[in-house]
Design a protein around this motif. Structure first.
Motif, mmCIF file in Angstrom:
data_model
loop_
_atom_site.group_PDB
_atom_site.id
_atom_site.type_symbol
_atom_site.label_atom_id
_atom_site.label_comp_id
_atom_site.label_asym_id
_atom_site.label_seq_id
_atom_site.Cartn_x
_atom_site.Cartn_y
_atom_site.Cartn_z
ATOM 1 N N TYR A 194 4.345 -12.540 16.906
ATOM 2 C CA TYR A 194 3.251 -11.980 16.108
ATOM 3 C C TYR A 194 3.796 -11.395 14.815
ATOM 4 N N HIS A 195 3.194 -11.788 13.689
ATOM 5 C CA HIS A 195 3.582 -11.269 12.379
ATOM 6 C C HIS A 195 2.330 -11.110 11.530
ATOM 7 N N SER A 196 2.123 -9.927 10.967
ATOM 8 C CA SER A 196 0.918 -9.679 10.170
ATOM 9 C C SER A 196 1.228 -8.763 9.002
ATOM 10 N N GLU A 197 0.677 -9.138 7.845
ATOM 11 C CA GLU A 197 0.812 -8.305 6.653
ATOM 12 C C GLU A 197 -0.448 -7.495 6.396
ATOM 13 N N ILE A 198 -1.405 -7.541 7.310
ATOM 14 C CA ILE A 198 -2.643 -6.787 7.163
ATOM 15 C C ILE A 198 -2.429 -5.374 7.674
ATOM 16 N N LEU A 199 -2.642 -4.392 6.812
ATOM 17 C CA LEU A 199 -2.365 -3.001 7.143
ATOM 18 C C LEU A 199 -3.628 -2.156 7.102
ATOM 19 N N ALA A 200 -3.623 -1.080 7.860
ATOM 20 C CA ALA A 200 -4.710 -0.112 7.824
ATOM 21 C C ALA A 200 -4.641 0.676 6.517
ATOM 22 N N ILE A 201 -5.763 1.278 6.123
ATOM 23 C CA ILE A 201 -5.789 1.983 4.841
ATOM 24 C C ILE A 201 -4.810 3.149 4.809
ATOM 25 N N ASN A 202 -4.600 3.825 5.944
ATOM 26 C CA ASN A 202 -3.655 4.934 5.960
ATOM 27 C C ASN A 202 -2.220 4.432 5.820
ATOM 28 N N GLN A 203 -1.941 3.221 6.327
ATOM 29 C CA GLN A 203 -0.606 2.642 6.163
ATOM 30 C C GLN A 203 -0.355 2.265 4.704
ATOM 31 N N VAL A 204 -1.368 1.692 4.056
ATOM 32 C CA VAL A 204 -1.239 1.363 2.637
ATOM 33 C C VAL A 204 -1.029 2.642 1.831
ATOM 34 N N PHE A 205 -1.766 3.685 2.170
ATOM 35 C CA PHE A 205 -1.604 4.959 1.476
ATOM 36 C C PHE A 205 -0.181 5.477 1.638
ATOM 37 N N ASP A 206 0.343 5.427 2.853
ATOM 38 C CA ASP A 206 1.702 5.913 3.094
ATOM 39 C C ASP A 206 2.721 5.150 2.252
ATOM 40 N N ILE A 207 2.506 3.836 2.108
ATOM 41 C CA ILE A 207 3.426 3.030 1.303
ATOM 42 C C ILE A 207 3.362 3.433 -0.162
ATOM 43 N N LEU A 208 2.161 3.528 -0.721
ATOM 44 C CA LEU A 208 2.023 3.885 -2.130
ATOM 45 C C LEU A 208 2.494 5.307 -2.388
ATOM 46 N N SER A 209 2.185 6.218 -1.481
ATOM 47 C CA SER A 209 2.592 7.607 -1.651
ATOM 48 C C SER A 209 4.109 7.745 -1.596
ATOM 49 N N THR A 210 4.743 7.038 -0.653
ATOM 50 C CA THR A 210 6.197 7.096 -0.537
ATOM 51 C C THR A 210 6.862 6.450 -1.740
ATOM 52 N N PRO A 218 11.796 -0.603 -0.395
ATOM 53 C CA PRO A 218 12.277 -0.617 0.992
ATOM 54 C C PRO A 218 11.943 0.669 1.736
ATOM 55 N N GLU A 219 12.123 1.801 1.092
ATOM 56 C CA GLU A 219 11.809 3.073 1.729
ATOM 57 C C GLU A 219 10.312 3.183 1.998
ATOM 58 N N ALA A 220 9.513 2.751 1.021
ATOM 59 C CA ALA A 220 8.060 2.849 1.168
ATOM 60 C C ALA A 220 7.549 1.926 2.261
ATOM 61 N N LEU A 221 8.044 0.687 2.293
ATOM 62 C CA LEU A 221 7.587 -0.275 3.294
ATOM 63 C C LEU A 221 8.035 0.128 4.694
ATOM 64 N N LYS A 222 9.211 0.722 4.785
ATOM 65 C CA LYS A 222 9.684 1.224 6.084
ATOM 66 C C LYS A 222 8.748 2.300 6.611
ATOM 67 N N LYS A 223 8.179 3.069 5.697
ATOM 68 C CA LYS A 223 7.269 4.146 6.062
ATOM 69 C C LYS A 223 5.931 3.603 6.558
ATOM 70 N N GLY A 224 5.421 2.557 5.928
ATOM 71 C CA GLY A 224 4.058 2.121 6.209
ATOM 72 C C GLY A 224 3.905 0.909 7.099
ATOM 73 N N VAL A 225 4.926 0.055 7.170
ATOM 74 C CA VAL A 225 4.828 -1.157 7.980
ATOM 75 C C VAL A 225 5.464 -0.889 9.341
ATOM 76 N N SER A 226 4.650 -0.738 10.361
ATOM 77 C CA SER A 226 5.153 -0.418 11.691
ATOM 78 C C SER A 226 5.846 -1.625 12.310
ATOM 79 N N SER A 227 6.700 -1.368 13.290
ATOM 80 C CA SER A 227 7.438 -2.442 13.940
ATOM 81 C C SER A 227 6.504 -3.413 14.641
ATOM 82 N N GLY A 228 5.315 -2.936 15.007
ATOM 83 C CA GLY A 228 4.359 -3.798 15.678
ATOM 84 C C GLY A 228 3.828 -4.915 14.808
ATOM 85 N N LYS A 229 4.020 -4.818 13.483
ATOM 86 C CA LYS A 229 3.574 -5.868 12.572
ATOM 87 C C LYS A 229 4.523 -7.066 12.571
#
Length: 238
Positions: A194-210, A218-229
């Motif tokens: 399973y691989h998905s680039e679709i993120l929840a709005i709070n995950q997108v926020f975490d990426i942009l905020s970081t 890399p730091e931002a994506l690590k924050k927002g893209v969970s291992s489950g993706k």
């Protein structure tokens, strides 16, 4: 329903008022323009390819609850951020089912420090300032331009019809961009494949905020893209 996230922390009251009229050119005390970015959430979920959720159905109510939960988590993350954003919901009416669901699920929602307007982003902001964030875009987001307005569309769920947000951007001749997951991450082998680039709005926020704080994708994506993706950073691969 749209989110406008402002970089100013000192002028919450005044920026809320200005945000309803357009993108202001003044800067806050932290040096960021008051007009920062907008993330759109479309509450009318179109799910299961070719099928539209019926209002009031169990699946439809479930999606509203999921979205309300994402809003709560986003707001919580914003409160904890070193540089909190001003949030503005556009295309958001107080008599809508999602508003009622937010009131039901989120304690104190009516007192959240955010702005609400019934106008949509396409009529509220100049089209040339908009960038629609969608995983279907051919263009990776390279940086956060403080003079642009960023939009996130859809209920952010794997069941959403593909390219709905992309087609909406094309309809209004608005530029599109996707988060640079493909540039900084690789697929991680897992049992479900399973691989998905679709993120929840709070995950997108975490990426942009970081990213705003670190200027490191890399730091931002690590924050927002969970291992489950199903993705991991390239430098994590031995």
């Amino acid at each position: 329903m749209d989110w406008k996230l402002e970089g100013s922390t000192q002028k919450a009251e005044s920026t809320v008022q200005q945000g309803q009229e357009g993108i202001p050119e003044e800067t806050g005390e932290d040096g960021l323009p008051e007009g920062f970015q907008l993330l759109q959430i479309d509450a009318e979920g179109e799910c299961q390819e070719g099928e539209t959720l019926a209002a009031g159905s169990t699946a439809w109510c479930s999606e509203l609850s999921r979205l309300a939960g994402q809003i709560r988590r986003l707001y919580g993350s914003n409160k904890k951020a070193d540089r909190p954003f001003w949030i503005c919901l556009t295309g958001f009416t107080t008599d809508s089912p999602i508003y009622e669901e937010c009131l039901r699920m989120n304690d104190g929602f009516s007192s959240y420090l955010l702005d609400i307007t019934e106008e949509d982003c396409f009529s509220l902001f100049p089209l040339e300032t908009l960038v629609y964030l969608t995983p279907d875009s051919e263009h990776a987001l390279e940086d956060v331009d403080l003079n642009k307005v960023y939009i996130l569309g859809g209920l952010v769920d794997e069941s959403i019809q593909k390219k709905v947000t992309f087609q909406k951007a094309q309809e209004y001749c608005v530029k599109t961009a996707r988060l640079p997951i493909q540039e900084y991450m690789v697929r991680n082998h897992n049992g479900k494949n399973y691989h998905s680039e679709i993120l929840a709005i709070n995950q997108v926020f975490d990426i942009l905020s970081t990213y705003l704080e670190t200027h490191s994708w890399p730091e931002a994506l690590k924050k927002g893209v969970s291992s489950g993706k199903g993705y991991i950073l390239r430098n994590s691969v031995e």
